[in-house]
Write a protein that holds these residues in place. Sequence first.
Motif, mmCIF file in Angstrom:
data_model
loop_
_atom_site.group_PDB
_atom_site.id
_atom_site.type_symbol
_atom_site.label_atom_id
_atom_site.label_comp_id
_atom_site.label_asym_id
_atom_site.label_seq_id
_atom_site.Cartn_x
_atom_site.Cartn_y
_atom_site.Cartn_z
ATOM 1 N N ARG A 88 0.830 -1.211 0.000
ATOM 2 C CA ARG A 88 0.000 0.000 0.000
ATOM 3 C C ARG A 88 0.859 1.254 0.000
ATOM 4 O O ARG A 88 0.415 2.311 -0.438
ATOM 5 C CB ARG A 88 -0.915 0.015 1.211
ATOM 6 C CG ARG A 88 -1.976 -1.043 1.162
ATOM 7 C CD ARG A 88 -2.886 -0.922 2.354
ATOM 8 N NE ARG A 88 -3.844 -2.008 2.359
ATOM 9 C CZ ARG A 88 -4.637 -2.278 3.349
ATOM 10 N NH1 ARG A 88 -4.595 -1.540 4.438
ATOM 11 N NH2 ARG A 88 -5.477 -3.274 3.270
ATOM 12 N N GLU A 89 2.048 1.123 0.535
ATOM 13 C CA GLU A 89 2.957 2.264 0.583
ATOM 14 C C GLU A 89 3.673 2.405 -0.760
ATOM 15 O O GLU A 89 3.904 1.429 -1.465
ATOM 16 C CB GLU A 89 4.016 2.064 1.682
ATOM 17 C CG GLU A 89 3.472 1.955 3.081
ATOM 18 C CD GLU A 89 2.935 0.555 3.395
ATOM 19 O OE1 GLU A 89 3.373 -0.410 2.756
ATOM 20 O OE2 GLU A 89 2.054 0.450 4.253
ATOM 21 N N GLY A 90 4.037 3.617 -1.066
ATOM 22 C CA GLY A 90 4.779 3.847 -2.298
ATOM 23 C C GLY A 90 6.200 3.343 -2.166
ATOM 24 O O GLY A 90 6.880 3.634 -1.182
ATOM 25 N N GLN A 121 2.581 0.916 -7.991
ATOM 26 C CA GLN A 121 1.457 1.783 -8.345
ATOM 27 C C GLN A 121 1.206 2.838 -7.277
ATOM 28 O O GLN A 121 0.905 3.997 -7.595
ATOM 29 C CB GLN A 121 0.187 0.954 -8.567
ATOM 30 C CG GLN A 121 -0.940 1.751 -9.207
ATOM 31 C CD GLN A 121 -0.566 2.277 -10.595
ATOM 32 O OE1 GLN A 121 -0.051 1.549 -11.420
ATOM 33 N NE2 GLN A 121 -0.813 3.567 -10.825
ATOM 34 N N ALA A 122 1.355 2.487 -6.007
ATOM 35 C CA ALA A 122 1.138 3.459 -4.920
ATOM 36 C C ALA A 122 2.133 4.623 -5.037
ATOM 37 O O ALA A 122 1.769 5.782 -4.808
ATOM 38 C CB ALA A 122 1.273 2.768 -3.564
ATOM 39 N N TYR A 123 3.356 4.346 -5.412
ATOM 40 C CA TYR A 123 4.357 5.388 -5.586
ATOM 41 C C TYR A 123 3.986 6.277 -6.786
ATOM 42 O O TYR A 123 4.078 7.488 -6.736
ATOM 43 C CB TYR A 123 5.732 4.750 -5.803
ATOM 44 C CG TYR A 123 6.884 5.740 -5.811
ATOM 45 C CD1 TYR A 123 7.601 5.983 -4.654
ATOM 46 C CD2 TYR A 123 7.273 6.393 -6.983
ATOM 47 C CE1 TYR A 123 8.679 6.865 -4.653
ATOM 48 C CE2 TYR A 123 8.313 7.294 -6.988
ATOM 49 C CZ TYR A 123 9.028 7.512 -5.818
ATOM 50 O OH TYR A 123 10.086 8.394 -5.837
ATOM 51 N N ASP A 163 1.065 6.791 -8.023
ATOM 52 C CA ASP A 163 -0.149 7.557 -7.743
ATOM 53 C C ASP A 163 0.094 8.735 -6.809
ATOM 54 O O ASP A 163 -0.725 9.657 -6.755
ATOM 55 C CB ASP A 163 -1.226 6.644 -7.141
ATOM 56 C CG ASP A 163 -1.762 5.645 -8.136
ATOM 57 O OD1 ASP A 163 -1.559 5.836 -9.358
ATOM 58 O OD2 ASP A 163 -2.368 4.637 -7.697
ATOM 59 N N ALA A 164 1.182 8.704 -6.043
ATOM 60 C CA ALA A 164 1.436 9.761 -5.028
ATOM 61 C C ALA A 164 1.879 11.073 -5.664
ATOM 62 O O ALA A 164 2.300 11.215 -6.728
ATOM 63 C CB ALA A 164 2.498 9.281 -4.057
#
Length: 174
Positions: free
Chosen positions: A152-154, A169-171, A173-174
Amino acid sequence: MSLIERQASDAIRILHVDDDIDFAEMATAFVEREDDQFETETASSASDGLTRLADSTFDCVISDYDMPRQNGLEFLKTVREDYPELPFILYTGKGSEEVASDAISAGATDYMQKESGTDHFCVLAEHIKTLVERTRAERQRQQLTEAIETAREGIGIIDSDGYHTAVNQAYADA
């Protein structure tokens, strides 16, 4: 991880299938002398080999080619149905370029011909160790990639020049 657990995880479990059980046991003895990580079981037929594969975990299969009822190529094809990534060495005394080509086409990881004398067991042991180490490294790489992708974390991986070589993907999206 304790020393005993580490040693157990470092073991390389080999299934050697050969209808000439005396040869398989002799090969096992020589290969195990080459590396104390090796733990080898023998099976005298393809069907016995499939039973052992279903009942236990192995890191590599070595199989003779010329066996009654189901030859080494047929055995290989059956093994590949359930164990597509398991290193498989077709190890034969009656080989040819055609058999080698057929073996590789059918998914054999390696092909070796049996030779007289005992020197070739050292080569066989090195092939086994290399194939198993490569397979284990690939499995670890896949697990790491999955862990990064599902986090969940980038997470971003940066090379020594400071460039991103991968991000999840989390990274992104940030």
